[in-house]
Motif scaffolding. Structure first.
Motif: not given
Length: 92
Positions: A78-90, A13-24
């Motif tokens: 990125m670290v905070r987002s990953t932590n949030d995802r881990v807590m959500h799935h836990a 399954n594909e999981v979208e982690l973020s969207v990169i905007e132009p100039g990033s």
């Protein structure tokens, strides 16, 4: 153009982690630790992409410390987002 940062679960399954905007940018994690890519980047629109060798990246941030602050801010996000995802799935 815009691009999506994605990863795939063991089941494919594909999981979208973020969207990169132009100039990033992307790839700074591997630049810091010389490890393998932790995700894939998929263009949403037509994109113009440039590569920067690791040694050039380090030279740039050492000569221009003001550039380092937003890079570190992005890594912290990125670290905070990953932590949030881990807590959500836990909790599921």
């Amino acid at each position: 153009g815009r691009a999506r940062v994605v990863n795939h679960t063991i089941l494919g399954n594909e999981v979208e982690l973020s969207v990169i905007e132009p100039g990033s940018y992307f790839g700074e994690l591997s630049a810091f630790d010389d490890g393998p890519r932790s995700a894939s980047v998929v263009a949403v629109d037509d994109c113009l992409v440039a590569a920067m060798p690791r040694d050039v990246f380090f030279e740039m941030i050492s000569r221009n410390p003001r550039i380092l602050r937003p890079v570190l801010h992005n890594l912290a996000r990125m670290v905070r987002s990953t932590n949030d995802r881990v807590m959500h799935h836990a909790l599921i």
